[in-house]
Design an enzyme around this catalytic site. Structure first.
Site, PDB file in Angstrom:
ATOM      1  N   ASP A  48      32.512 -10.764   8.601  1.00 44.83           N
ATOM      2  CA  ASP A  48      31.720 -10.110   7.819  1.00 44.83           C
ATOM      3  C   ASP A  48      30.290 -11.207   7.780  1.00 44.83           C
ATOM      4  OD1 ASP A  48      30.419  -8.778   5.316  1.00 44.83           O
ATOM      5  OD2 ASP A  48      32.258  -7.816   5.728  1.00 44.83           O
ATOM      6  N   ASP A  57      37.422 -19.012  -6.329  1.00 41.71           N
ATOM      7  CA  ASP A  57      38.586 -17.796  -5.967  1.00 41.71           C
ATOM      8  C   ASP A  57      38.911 -18.092  -4.580  1.00 41.71           C
ATOM      9  OD1 ASP A  57      37.841 -16.686  -8.350  1.00 41.71           O
ATOM     10  OD2 ASP A  57      37.634 -14.813  -7.553  1.00 41.71           O
ATOM     11  N   HIS A  81      27.846  -9.940   0.665  1.00 45.43           N
ATOM     12  CA  HIS A  81      28.832  -9.038   1.192  1.00 45.43           C
ATOM     13  C   HIS A  81      30.103  -9.224   1.638  1.00 45.43           C
ATOM     14  CE1 HIS A  81      30.168  -5.734   3.962  1.00 45.43           C
ATOM     15  NE2 HIS A  81      29.483  -4.777   3.208  1.00 45.43           N
ATOM     16  N   ASN A 169      29.158   4.863   5.425  1.00 41.32           N
ATOM     17  CA  ASN A 169      28.397   5.753   4.471  1.00 41.32           C
ATOM     18  C   ASN A 169      27.120   6.283   4.923  1.00 41.32           C
ATOM     19  OD1 ASN A 169      29.805   3.802   2.462  1.00 41.32           O
ATOM     20  ND2 ASN A 169      28.366   2.266   3.119  1.00 41.32           N
ATOM     21  N   ALA A 181      35.087   2.106  13.406  1.00 38.66           N
ATOM     22  CA  ALA A 181      36.324   2.856  12.560  1.00 38.66           C
ATOM     23  C   ALA A 181      36.444   4.136  13.442  1.00 38.66           C
ATOM     24  CB  ALA A 181      35.627   3.257  11.460  1.00 38.66           C
ATOM     25  N   TYR A 183      37.181   4.385  16.596  1.00 39.44           N
ATOM     26  CA  TYR A 183      38.076   4.101  17.534  1.00 39.44           C
ATOM     27  C   TYR A 183      39.473   4.413  17.118  1.00 39.44           C
ATOM     28  CZ  TYR A 183      34.025   1.263  19.792  1.00 39.44           C
ATOM     29  OH  TYR A 183      33.044   0.795  19.955  1.00 39.44           O
ATOM     30  N   SER A 233      32.608  -0.266   2.484  1.00 37.64           N
ATOM     31  CA  SER A 233      32.931  -1.794   2.865  1.00 37.64           C
ATOM     32  C   SER A 233      33.824  -2.231   1.817  1.00 37.64           C
ATOM     33  CB  SER A 233      31.362  -2.459   2.848  1.00 37.64           C
ATOM     34  OG  SER A 233      30.702  -2.034   3.838  1.00 37.64           O
TER      35      SER A 233
END
Length: 297
Positions: A48, A57, A81, A169, A181, A183, A233
């Site tokens: 990403d 975190d 992101h 989106n 996606a 594939y 996402s």
């Protein structure tokens, strides 16, 4: 393989509307599953925009990081992101992350202007394979097909990596699933809201595998805080987190019998997902709404 069908459909909790947390965690009963699995021993590669690696975190979550974009900031996330995506999967904050004992492999493939670098993505995929990623999360969108990207995703699949991708989106028009996606070797995920309705711009089409929480999702943000974001996402990492819980559970109680691990996961999703819409609306909802309790218990 056999997955449980006895667990009840999750019920949206109206109170969660006012709570600062990843609402999918409570709505889908994730805390009850932590007695069975927290994702221990599972490596998840988040390819990403990098990560805010000093965020509390992630301090204990990251096992390795690499920048594939030649950013002046290195692997540090400039857009936020990748930090948000990684938080949904593996934040150590129980109000944010699904699988708090996974290890994160962070590959920066989105540059600091927010553009996906396809060559960087391909390199990062092979890096994730080499470093034994069990799951690869790709919350990226490309409108066109790239042969080298398809080959890298297929190699990951053959190596036993489950590649989970944001469907995109680009909706509400039909046949709008984005690459990678689109594939067949990936698990394509679209976003739904608290009422289990598709996000208005959700990409749909015959390649869609399932839907998951992806509207008003609370997760980690730059540099040390939290924020809400939405889109496929955010839906893809929810699925990656659930699969991480399942794979850790599988190590203790093996149930997947198919040779190809992605096929086994897809079969489990098909057997356990909650049907949304009409059966002929598979292009809108794929196999349906992910049901973590049925998959893991």
């Amino acid at each position: 393989m056999i997955c449980s069908k006895s667990a009840k459909l999750p019920v949206a909790n109206a109170q969660s509307l006012f709570m600062r947390e990843n609402w999918g965690i409570q709505t889908f009963g994730i805390p009850a599953l932590w007695n069975l699995s927290k994702g221990e021993g599972i490596n998840v590669a988040v390819l990403d925009s990098g990560i805010a690696f000093n965020h509390p975190d992630f301090v204990q979550a990251i096992s390795m990081m690499k920048d594939f974009t030649n950013s002046k900031a290195g692997v540090y996330d400039i857009t936020g992101h990748g930090t948000h995506v990684a938080g949904i999967i593996g934040s150590r904050n129980p109000k944010v992350g699904l699988a708090s004992e996974i290890k994160l492999l962070i590959g920066k493939i989105i540059n600091d202007e927010g553009t996906v670098d396809i060559d960087a993505t391909v390199d990062a995929l092979y890096w994730a394979i080499e470093n034994k990623a069990n799951i690869i999360n790709l919350s990226i969108e490309a409108k066109k097909d790239y042969l080298q990207l398809k080959q890298a995703v297929e190699e990951a699949n053959k190596a036993g990596c489950i590649v989970v991708c944001a469907a995109g989106n680009a909706g509400p028009k039909q046949d709008s699933i984005q690459y990678p996606a689109k594939y067949k070797s990936t698990i394509a995920v679209a976003a739904i809201d608290r009422n289990f309705k598709l996000r208005v711009d959700a990409s749909t089409g015959p390649e869609l595998d399932l839907v998951a929480p992806g509207v008003d999702i609370y997760s980690a943000d730059l540099p040390y805080g939290y924020t809400t974001r939405g889109g496929s996402s955010m839906a893809a990492p929810f699925v990656s987190g659930v699969i991480a819980l399942m794979l850790a559970r599988e190590k203790k109680n093996p149930r997947i019998t198919t040779i190809n691990l992605t096929d086994g996961i897809r079969e489990c999703i098909s057997n356990t997902a909650f049907q949304l819409g009409n059966p002929e609306e598979k292009s809108l909802y794929g196999m349906g709404l992910i049901h973590p309790q049925r998959m893991i218990v």
